[in-house]
Design a protein around this motif. Structure first.
Motif, mmCIF file in Angstrom:
data_model
loop_
_atom_site.group_PDB
_atom_site.id
_atom_site.type_symbol
_atom_site.label_atom_id
_atom_site.label_comp_id
_atom_site.label_asym_id
_atom_site.label_seq_id
_atom_site.Cartn_x
_atom_site.Cartn_y
_atom_site.Cartn_z
ATOM 1 N N ARG A 49 37.453 23.759 20.291
ATOM 2 C CA ARG A 49 38.306 22.931 21.154
ATOM 3 C C ARG A 49 37.629 22.638 22.493
ATOM 4 N NH1 ARG A 49 44.047 25.889 19.897
ATOM 5 N NH2 ARG A 49 44.399 24.850 17.906
ATOM 6 N N LEU A 50 36.949 23.625 23.045
ATOM 7 C CA LEU A 50 36.240 23.422 24.308
ATOM 8 C C LEU A 50 35.167 22.345 24.156
ATOM 9 C CD1 LEU A 50 35.859 27.132 25.462
ATOM 10 C CD2 LEU A 50 37.260 25.364 26.570
ATOM 11 N N VAL A 51 34.410 22.416 23.066
ATOM 12 C CA VAL A 51 33.364 21.419 22.808
ATOM 13 C C VAL A 51 33.989 20.048 22.599
ATOM 14 C CG1 VAL A 51 31.584 20.689 21.165
ATOM 15 C CG2 VAL A 51 31.695 23.085 21.906
ATOM 16 N N MET A 52 35.048 19.989 21.799
ATOM 17 C CA MET A 52 35.679 18.702 21.502
ATOM 18 C C MET A 52 36.286 18.064 22.754
ATOM 19 S SD MET A 52 37.109 19.427 17.600
ATOM 20 C CE MET A 52 38.747 19.496 18.152
ATOM 21 N N LYS A 53 36.777 18.871 23.676
ATOM 22 C CA LYS A 53 37.322 18.338 24.935
ATOM 23 C C LYS A 53 36.222 17.659 25.748
ATOM 24 C CE LYS A 53 40.409 17.739 28.121
ATOM 25 N NZ LYS A 53 41.347 16.629 27.972
ATOM 26 N N VAL A 54 35.055 18.290 25.811
ATOM 27 C CA VAL A 54 33.920 17.724 26.552
ATOM 28 C C VAL A 54 33.459 16.412 25.909
ATOM 29 C CG1 VAL A 54 31.493 18.095 27.175
ATOM 30 C CG2 VAL A 54 33.162 19.932 27.489
ATOM 31 N N LEU A 55 33.545 16.349 24.581
ATOM 32 C CA LEU A 55 33.051 15.173 23.842
ATOM 33 C C LEU A 55 34.182 14.237 23.412
ATOM 34 C CD1 LEU A 55 30.392 16.975 21.643
ATOM 35 C CD2 LEU A 55 30.097 15.874 23.876
ATOM 36 N N GLU A 56 35.273 14.295 24.102
ATOM 37 C CA GLU A 56 36.466 13.505 23.757
ATOM 38 C C GLU A 56 36.162 12.015 23.590
ATOM 39 O OE1 GLU A 56 40.991 14.181 25.150
ATOM 40 O OE2 GLU A 56 39.556 13.821 26.771
ATOM 41 N N ALA A 57 35.415 11.432 24.490
ATOM 42 C CA ALA A 57 35.112 9.994 24.428
ATOM 43 C C ALA A 57 34.251 9.656 23.213
ATOM 44 C CB ALA A 57 34.409 9.537 25.711
ATOM 45 N N GLU A 58 33.280 10.503 22.916
ATOM 46 C CA GLU A 58 32.401 10.242 21.775
ATOM 47 C C GLU A 58 33.157 10.397 20.454
ATOM 48 O OE1 GLU A 58 30.281 10.546 25.258
ATOM 49 O OE2 GLU A 58 31.558 12.130 24.458
ATOM 50 N N LEU A 59 34.070 11.366 20.401
ATOM 51 C CA LEU A 59 34.851 11.580 19.184
ATOM 52 C C LEU A 59 35.885 10.467 18.973
ATOM 53 C CD1 LEU A 59 35.279 15.437 19.425
ATOM 54 C CD2 LEU A 59 33.891 14.180 17.772
ATOM 55 N N ALA A 60 36.277 9.801 20.035
ATOM 56 C CA ALA A 60 37.214 8.682 19.928
ATOM 57 C C ALA A 60 36.487 7.382 19.615
ATOM 58 C CB ALA A 60 37.999 8.527 21.233
ATOM 59 N N GLY A 61 35.157 7.415 19.720
ATOM 60 C CA GLY A 61 34.382 6.195 19.527
ATOM 61 C C GLY A 61 33.339 6.309 18.447
ATOM 62 N N PRO A 62 32.085 6.456 18.837
ATOM 63 C CA PRO A 62 30.998 6.340 17.862
ATOM 64 C C PRO A 62 30.854 7.504 16.883
ATOM 65 C CG PRO A 62 30.100 6.925 19.994
ATOM 66 C CD PRO A 62 31.573 6.639 20.197
ATOM 67 N N VAL A 63 31.350 8.688 17.231
ATOM 68 C CA VAL A 63 31.176 9.850 16.357
ATOM 69 C C VAL A 63 32.395 9.986 15.450
ATOM 70 C CG1 VAL A 63 30.847 12.352 16.243
ATOM 71 C CG2 VAL A 63 29.699 11.022 18.027
ATOM 72 N N HIS A 64 32.161 9.854 14.162
ATOM 73 C CA HIS A 64 33.237 9.953 13.177
ATOM 74 C C HIS A 64 33.468 11.394 12.736
ATOM 75 C CE1 HIS A 64 35.784 8.960 9.783
ATOM 76 N NE2 HIS A 64 34.990 9.679 9.011
ATOM 77 N N ALA A 65 32.386 12.161 12.621
ATOM 78 C CA ALA A 65 32.484 13.545 12.152
ATOM 79 C C ALA A 65 31.513 14.423 12.935
ATOM 80 C CB ALA A 65 32.179 13.623 10.664
ATOM 81 N N LEU A 66 32.008 15.597 13.344
ATOM 82 C CA LEU A 66 31.189 16.521 14.105
ATOM 83 C C LEU A 66 31.398 17.925 13.565
ATOM 84 C CD1 LEU A 66 29.328 17.094 16.559
ATOM 85 C CD2 LEU A 66 31.415 17.388 17.914
ATOM 86 N N SER A 67 30.340 18.515 13.037
ATOM 87 C CA SER A 67 30.371 19.912 12.591
ATOM 88 C C SER A 67 29.910 20.758 13.775
ATOM 89 C CB SER A 67 29.432 20.087 11.405
ATOM 90 O OG SER A 67 29.239 21.454 11.135
ATOM 91 N N ILE A 68 30.706 21.771 14.135
ATOM 92 C CA ILE A 68 30.407 22.571 15.318
ATOM 93 C C ILE A 68 30.235 24.038 14.952
ATOM 94 C CG2 ILE A 68 31.243 23.360 17.566
ATOM 95 C CD1 ILE A 68 33.050 20.829 17.587
ATOM 96 N N ILE A 69 29.091 24.597 15.337
ATOM 97 C CA ILE A 69 28.890 26.043 15.302
ATOM 98 C C ILE A 69 28.641 26.446 16.743
ATOM 99 C CG2 ILE A 69 27.446 27.954 14.523
ATOM 100 C CD1 ILE A 69 26.797 26.249 12.035
ATOM 101 N N ALA A 70 29.609 27.148 17.324
ATOM 102 C CA ALA A 70 29.523 27.565 18.731
ATOM 103 C C ALA A 70 29.526 29.081 18.790
ATOM 104 C CB ALA A 70 30.697 26.987 19.511
ATOM 105 N N THR A 71 28.500 29.635 19.395
ATOM 106 C CA THR A 71 28.378 31.092 19.496
ATOM 107 C C THR A 71 28.053 31.498 20.930
ATOM 108 O OG1 THR A 71 26.016 31.001 18.949
ATOM 109 C CG2 THR A 71 27.547 31.326 17.115
ATOM 110 N N ALA A 72 28.245 32.763 21.203
ATOM 111 C CA ALA A 72 27.827 33.340 22.479
ATOM 112 C C ALA A 72 26.467 34.005 22.242
ATOM 113 C CB ALA A 72 28.837 34.362 22.956
ATOM 114 N N PRO A 73 25.666 34.169 23.287
ATOM 115 C CA PRO A 73 24.374 34.837 23.122
ATOM 116 C C PRO A 73 24.519 36.202 22.467
ATOM 117 C CG PRO A 73 24.522 33.832 25.290
ATOM 118 C CD PRO A 73 25.890 33.723 24.663
ATOM 119 N N GLY A 74 23.634 36.482 21.519
ATOM 120 C CA GLY A 74 23.660 37.757 20.827
ATOM 121 C C GLY A 74 24.515 37.786 19.575
ATOM 122 N N GLU A 75 25.225 36.699 19.301
ATOM 123 C CA GLU A 75 26.090 36.661 18.115
ATOM 124 C C GLU A 75 25.373 36.124 16.877
ATOM 125 O OE1 GLU A 75 30.467 36.072 20.126
ATOM 126 O OE2 GLU A 75 29.510 34.363 19.161
ATOM 127 N N GLY A 76 24.237 35.531 17.042
ATOM 128 C CA GLY A 76 23.518 35.072 15.874
ATOM 129 C C GLY A 76 23.521 33.622 15.757
#
Length: 91
Positions: free
Chosen positions: A64-91
């Motif tokens: 959700r944090l990533v999608m909020k930052v990319l709100e404009a792109e997701l409403a426009g040119p980006v149709h699908a976005l696969s997100i893997i978000a990790t913290a350092p040390g998690e792999g």
């Protein structure tokens, strides 16, 4: 070579999260004939981001944090976005 959409996404994510790892892969060619595929690329993306901002947060909250930052792109040119978000040390 990256296009304007990926460059914009990279800039926004770097500004918002100061990631220690950031990979954006244009996967649009694999979606030829699917909804949202325009033939111009940068419509279907795979994102891997590692940032301290995600520490202690659940997977859905990170996305959700990533999608909020990319709100404009997701409403426009980006149709699908696969997100893997990790913290350092998690792999």
């Amino acid at each position: 070579m990256m296009g304007a959409v990926i460059d914009t996404i990279r800039h926004k994510l770097e500004e918002a999260f100061s990631p220690t790892r950031l990979e954006i892969v244009d996967d649009s060619d694999r979606h030829h004939g699917h909804a949202g595929h325009t033939g111009s690329g940068e419509s279907h993306l795979n994102l891997r981001i590692e940032a301290q901002a995600f520490a202690g947060k659940a997977r859905v909250m990170r996305q959700r944090l990533v999608m909020k930052v990319l709100e404009a792109e997701l409403a426009g040119p980006v149709h699908a976005l696969s997100i893997i978000a990790t913290a350092p040390g998690e792999g």
